[in-house]
Design an enzyme around this catalytic site. Structure first.
Site, PDB file in Angstrom:
ATOM      1  N   LEU A  31       0.807  -1.224   0.000  1.00 15.70           N
ATOM      2  CA  LEU A  31       0.000   0.000   0.000  1.00 15.70           C
ATOM      3  C   LEU A  31       0.841   1.276   0.000  1.00 15.70           C
ATOM      4  O   LEU A  31       1.964   1.296   0.490  1.00 15.70           O
ATOM      5  CB  LEU A  31      -0.932  -0.011   1.217  1.00 15.70           C
ATOM      6  N   HIS A  32       0.265   2.307  -0.570  1.00 11.08           N
ATOM      7  CA  HIS A  32       0.891   3.637  -0.615  1.00 11.08           C
ATOM      8  C   HIS A  32      -0.210   4.680  -0.427  1.00 11.08           C
ATOM      9  O   HIS A  32      -1.386   4.321  -0.245  1.00 11.08           O
ATOM     10  CB  HIS A  32       1.632   3.831  -1.945  1.00 11.08           C
ATOM     11  N   HIS A  35      -3.617   4.317  -2.267  1.00  9.68           N
ATOM     12  CA  HIS A  35      -4.592   3.411  -1.630  1.00  9.68           C
ATOM     13  C   HIS A  35      -5.243   4.094  -0.419  1.00  9.68           C
ATOM     14  O   HIS A  35      -6.449   3.986  -0.208  1.00  9.68           O
ATOM     15  CB  HIS A  35      -3.899   2.137  -1.140  1.00  9.68           C
ATOM     16  N   GLN A  59      -5.771 -12.233 -12.517  1.00  7.03           N
ATOM     17  CA  GLN A  59      -5.683 -11.025 -13.346  1.00  7.03           C
ATOM     18  C   GLN A  59      -4.278 -10.774 -13.876  1.00  7.03           C
ATOM     19  O   GLN A  59      -4.031  -9.772 -14.541  1.00  7.03           O
ATOM     20  CB  GLN A  59      -6.210  -9.803 -12.587  1.00  7.03           C
ATOM     21  N   GLY A 145      -9.572   3.720  -7.731  1.00  8.42           N
ATOM     22  CA  GLY A 145      -8.729   4.832  -8.160  1.00  8.42           C
ATOM     23  C   GLY A 145      -8.795   5.041  -9.661  1.00  8.42           C
ATOM     24  O   GLY A 145      -8.808   4.084 -10.436  1.00  8.42           O
ATOM     25  N   GLN A 151     -10.213   0.181 -15.767  1.00  2.00           N
ATOM     26  CA  GLN A 151     -10.746  -0.779 -14.796  1.00  2.00           C
ATOM     27  C   GLN A 151     -12.082  -0.303 -14.213  1.00  2.00           C
ATOM     28  O   GLN A 151     -12.983  -1.099 -13.956  1.00  2.00           O
ATOM     29  CB  GLN A 151      -9.723  -0.983 -13.667  1.00  2.00           C
ATOM     30  N   SER A 183       2.204   3.977  -7.403  1.00  4.43           N
ATOM     31  CA  SER A 183       1.876   2.607  -7.784  1.00  4.43           C
ATOM     32  C   SER A 183       2.724   1.658  -6.957  1.00  4.43           C
ATOM     33  O   SER A 183       3.889   1.955  -6.666  1.00  4.43           O
ATOM     34  CB  SER A 183       2.189   2.406  -9.274  1.00  4.43           C
ATOM     35  N   SER A 184       2.153   0.529  -6.602  1.00  3.67           N
ATOM     36  CA  SER A 184       2.939  -0.485  -5.887  1.00  3.67           C
ATOM     37  C   SER A 184       4.143  -0.899  -6.723  1.00  3.67           C
ATOM     38  O   SER A 184       5.197  -1.237  -6.202  1.00  3.67           O
ATOM     39  CB  SER A 184       2.084  -1.718  -5.597  1.00  3.67           C
ATOM     40  N   ARG A 185       3.980  -0.855  -8.046  1.00  2.00           N
ATOM     41  CA  ARG A 185       5.066  -1.281  -8.930  1.00  2.00           C
ATOM     42  C   ARG A 185       6.245  -0.306  -8.947  1.00  2.00           C
ATOM     43  O   ARG A 185       7.343  -0.681  -9.374  1.00  2.00           O
ATOM     44  CB  ARG A 185       4.536  -1.456 -10.357  1.00  2.00           C
TER      45      ARG A 185
HETATM   46  P1  AMP Z   1      -4.026  -2.067  -6.665  1.00  2.00           P
HETATM   47  O1  AMP Z   1      -3.561  -2.451  -5.297  1.00  2.00           O
HETATM   48  O2  AMP Z   1      -2.946  -1.576  -7.554  1.00  2.00           O
HETATM   49  O3  AMP Z   1      -4.899  -3.123  -7.305  1.00  2.00           O
HETATM   50  O4  AMP Z   1      -4.966  -0.802  -6.454  1.00  2.00           O
HETATM   51  C1  AMP Z   1      -6.064  -0.849  -5.591  1.00  2.00           C
HETATM   52  C2  AMP Z   1      -6.890   0.395  -5.802  1.00  2.00           C
HETATM   53  O5  AMP Z   1      -6.098   1.539  -5.522  1.00  2.00           O
HETATM   54  C3  AMP Z   1      -7.382   0.528  -7.246  1.00  2.00           C
HETATM   55  O6  AMP Z   1      -8.697   1.039  -7.239  1.00  2.00           O
HETATM   56  C4  AMP Z   1      -6.416   1.536  -7.810  1.00  2.00           C
HETATM   57  O7  AMP Z   1      -6.928   2.265  -8.892  1.00  2.00           O
HETATM   58  C5  AMP Z   1      -6.166   2.426  -6.619  1.00  2.00           C
HETATM   59  N1  AMP Z   1      -4.910   3.170  -6.788  1.00  2.00           N
HETATM   60  C6  AMP Z   1      -3.694   2.654  -7.070  1.00  2.00           C
HETATM   61  N2  AMP Z   1      -2.793   3.644  -7.206  1.00  2.00           N
HETATM   62  C7  AMP Z   1      -3.464   4.803  -7.024  1.00  2.00           C
HETATM   63  C8  AMP Z   1      -3.087   6.190  -7.067  1.00  2.00           C
HETATM   64  N3  AMP Z   1      -1.844   6.580  -7.329  1.00  2.00           N
HETATM   65  N4  AMP Z   1      -4.049   7.115  -6.816  1.00  2.00           N
HETATM   66  C9  AMP Z   1      -5.324   6.736  -6.565  1.00  2.00           C
HETATM   67  N5  AMP Z   1      -5.731   5.458  -6.518  1.00  2.00           N
HETATM   68  C10 AMP Z   1      -4.818   4.505  -6.746  1.00  2.00           C
END
Ligand code: AMP
Length: 278
Positions: A31-32, A35, A59, A145, A151, A183-185
């Site tokens: 998480l960041h 999230h 996915q 997000g 998505q 981004s987690s990445r």
């Molecule tokens: P993930 O863990 O990447 O699957 O993301 C989980 C949720 O967090 C998804 O709805 C993403 O779109 C949202 N999210 C990821 N990065 C961001 C960001 N930088 N700003 C806002 N929402 C985000």
């Protein structure tokens, strides 16, 4: 905050909860602040907030990507506690998929472009896990997000086929100080690629500035070339699309909402970002 790992524990927790005031934030962990912005929004709009942390194998179209996906359960729990989440659901793969999920969703043209075209099966896997999570949590609202712009359209389309579906609440992209979308990445980037990555947002912003003098197709080319001019970045696609249908637009007047969406390879890491044009 309660942390649960099984469906039955989750059910038990949710038994006494008013589902009409229940918010849900699905995540894949690591998480960041992006999230956490969803958790914050959910807290503002709901009485109880469930966050799921689950790296959904169905996915991932690339097994290496799944293997390398960052995981940090301990830190996730610390961050979620601080953010005020009420319930964290952290199932393992067997708990989510006691049997293989063979459902095939039909999204028409929505998943034939951009992420759908370049990551075959990705959105089908997203729909599998999100529909399962919605059925388990049964929230009134679910927070997503705009970082994952396509998505949101997919999840909304999926909800049309469900008996009971939450309201989908899109939340704005949270960025690093230099403009890179969180981004987690990003944690997987080398220092050199991390330094290059803000060029993605810079180029898209420069693209928005060109709207007055260029057609959408010309802006697509301009932004693509600008990103590719950094030798550490390689555009997978940059498309200017109708924000509802994800179809490319020919003129700026063709649609009431137009978004530019990019996927870019930075070394071994695939990054996505997007920006509003209209
Ligand atoms: P993930 O863990 O990447 O699957 O993301 C989980 C949720 O967090 C998804 O709805 C993403 O779109 C949202 N999210 C990821 N990065 C961001 C960001 N930088 N700003 C806002 N929402 C985000």
């Amino acid at each position: 905050m309660k942390t649960v790992r099984t469906r039955s524990e989750l059910n038990e927790c949710l038994d006494k909860v008013d589902r009409s005031r229940l918010g849900f934030v699905p995540t894949m962990g690591a998480l960041h602040a992006g999230h956490l912005s969803l958790v914050k929004r959910a807290k503002e709009e709901c009485d109880t907030v469930v966050v799921s942390v689950f790296v959904n194998p169905t996915q991932f179209n690339d097994p290496k990507d799944l293997e390398n996906y960052p995981r940090d359960e301990r830190n996730d729990l610390i961050m979620l506690e601080k953010a005020g989440a009420d319930i964290v659901f952290m199932p393992d793969v067997k708990e989510m998929y006691p049997e293989p999920d063979t459902r095939v969703f039909d999204f028409g043209q929505l998943d034939k472009v951009m992420e759908g075209a370049t990551r075959p099966g990705h959105f089908n896997g997203v729909a599998q896990v999100v529909s399962k999570l919605f059925a388990l949590v049964r929230p009134a609202k679910a927070f997503f997000g705009e970082k994952d712009f396509q998505q949101i359209a997919i999840v909304k389309a999926m909800c049309e086929g469900l008996d009971q579906s939450p309201q989908i609440v899109p939340c704005p992209i949270v960025r690093e100080a230099d403009g890179l979308a969180m981004s987690s990445r990003n944690a997987l980037l080398t220092p050199e690629h991390r330094a290059a990555a803000p060029d993605i947002y810079r180029a898209m912003k420069a693209g928005v500035e060109k709207m007055g003098e260029m057609t959408p197709a010309e802006v697509e080319e301009f932004v693509t070339e600008k990103i590719n001019s950094n030798p550490l970045l390689e555009v997978i696609y940059f498309k200017i699309v109708d924000a509802l249908t994800m179809m490319q637009v020919e003129n700026w007047k063709d649609s009431e909402a137009i978004q530019g969406c990019a996927a870019v390879r930075a070394g071994n890491v695939r990054l996505i970002d997007n920006i509003r044009f209209v």
